[in-house]
Design an enzyme around this catalytic site. Sequence first.
Site, PDB file in Angstrom:
ATOM      1  N   ASP A 170       0.898  -1.147   0.000  1.00  0.00           N
ATOM      2  CA  ASP A 170       0.000   0.000   0.000  1.00  0.00           C
ATOM      3  C   ASP A 170       0.937   1.197   0.000  1.00  0.00           C
ATOM      4  OD1 ASP A 170      -1.479   2.272   0.832  1.00  0.00           O
ATOM      5  OD2 ASP A 170      -3.069   0.899   1.430  1.00  0.00           O
ATOM      6  N   HIS A 171       1.105   1.811  -1.142  1.00  0.00           N
ATOM      7  CA  HIS A 171       2.221   2.757  -1.243  1.00  0.00           C
ATOM      8  C   HIS A 171       2.034   3.985  -0.356  1.00  0.00           C
ATOM      9  CE1 HIS A 171      -0.280   4.831  -4.264  1.00  0.00           C
ATOM     10  NE2 HIS A 171       0.488   5.879  -4.096  1.00  0.00           N
ATOM     11  N   HIS A 233      -5.695   2.668   0.890  1.00  0.00           N
ATOM     12  CA  HIS A 233      -4.956   3.857   1.324  1.00  0.00           C
ATOM     13  C   HIS A 233      -5.655   4.616   2.455  1.00  0.00           C
ATOM     14  CE1 HIS A 233      -2.738   2.951  -2.180  1.00  0.00           C
ATOM     15  NE2 HIS A 233      -3.419   3.653  -3.058  1.00  0.00           N
TER      16      HIS A 233
END
Length: 482
Positions: A170-171, A233
């Site tokens: 999950d950047h 996110h």
Amino acid sequence: LPVDPFDLVIFGGTGDLALRKLLPAMFHRFVDGQVPAASRIIGVAREGLDDAGYRSLVRDVLADGGGASDRIEAFLPLLRYLPLDARKDEGWEAFAALVDEQPEHIRVFYLSTSPELFVDICNRLGSHGLNGPNSRVVLEKPIGRDLASAMCIIEAVGRVFSETQTFRIDHYLGKETVQNLLALRFGNALFEPLWNAGHIDHVQITVAETLGLGRRAGYYDRAGALRDMVQNHMLQLLCMVAMEPPASLAPDAVRDEKLKVLHALKPVDMRNVAQLTVRGQYKAGAIDGERVPGYLEELDDGHSNTETFVALKAEIANWRWAGVPFYLRTGKRLATRLSEIVVAFKSVPHSIFDASAGPLAHNRLVLRLQPDEGVKLWLTIKHPGPGGLRLRHVPLDMSFAEAFGVQQPDAYERLLLDVVRGNPTLFMRRDEVEAAWRWIDPILAAWGAAGEPPRPYAAGSWGPSAAVALIERDGRTWNEDS
Ligand code: BG6
């Protein structure tokens, strides 16, 4: 910290994510001397390219991104390309042989493809013996499209790669400000005593984008904003704000605390979905003075009920947060690119000031994720000079770029090297992904049952007016002071 030479295999190597994020991230780490020149980056996709064709594609992308041409030329030899269809047998022998040319390297298989391909790809990696102890697999979000499909994928992948080999990315967790939230909350004595329902009025999390569909219609129209942004996110950001202090930064210490937050989210379902959520879809409009088409005009068939905007009010039913709303909103084609977390504190219990001093405002702590990452703390002070006591609301403002004079690295730079190092702290554990879907599924079901089309909003606006009403009903407003 330097790492040993490694192989990064990108499935979906010609896709949007690879070209926009992964390859530039590797390039920047290479320029900073963190990617040893003996490393290989192997692009894999269905397009019939060869090494030279792939390098030239990547050369253009990096040059457009402002990369210096001598650095780009030094980087390109790391790149290889192999055409491969995950669903067909041919090509896999050649692929395995290419990977096996470097048996000592750590192997990172990055699945930047539709989640429907994850299982096929992993099975083939397994049957070609590419799942040994020096292999790691990275799964892009969203994993599945609901809890059931996510669990199928997780279990099937788990038959090939162990949990310690599996990195669910999950950047947002790699963004500097998100990590800084840990430093801010747990490295200062100032905030934690106030970090609860006794002192915090509400929290807002906004992730606004100006981008539209781009090349991603095929994926996005099947996903929509709830699956694309909220399930992962936005909920991860909420967890970082709301979790209890972990005992350490050990991977499981942090992830255990995040999981408890997900478990404590109050259900949103048929009974309350209309009060607590808003879905929208952008129509034509203008962003920065430029006309942009509506969502439907960007689709081939011009029909879709997919949402490109979501606003919702979440609550965490636990001792720390009871009664504190968390307002979340995210959307495409909004007025400006802005991501921030706003922690709005309660007002003082009693005002000692005359009405002529002006209104007392809430303290707000604003963590800006992008653009221009930084922290602002809004305080009330006296307007300087004679003329009586007049109150002003001003920010203590710190931009990371100004304070530290360095360009903030992209989240993928940090996370890709964490995979190579085998550090899973900033990746989602299986139970987190499942818990997030468990909360999202009833919202999807309730929307499906209601069958209402998403509310229209003009591109370049802040979303449907119902999103403003969602928060104003509670006597609050979306933050506008960023
Ligand atoms: C991705 C979503 O995970 O995040 C995209 O799939 C979105 O739709 C992107 O555009 C936003 O990332 P960032 O880092 O640009 O905020």
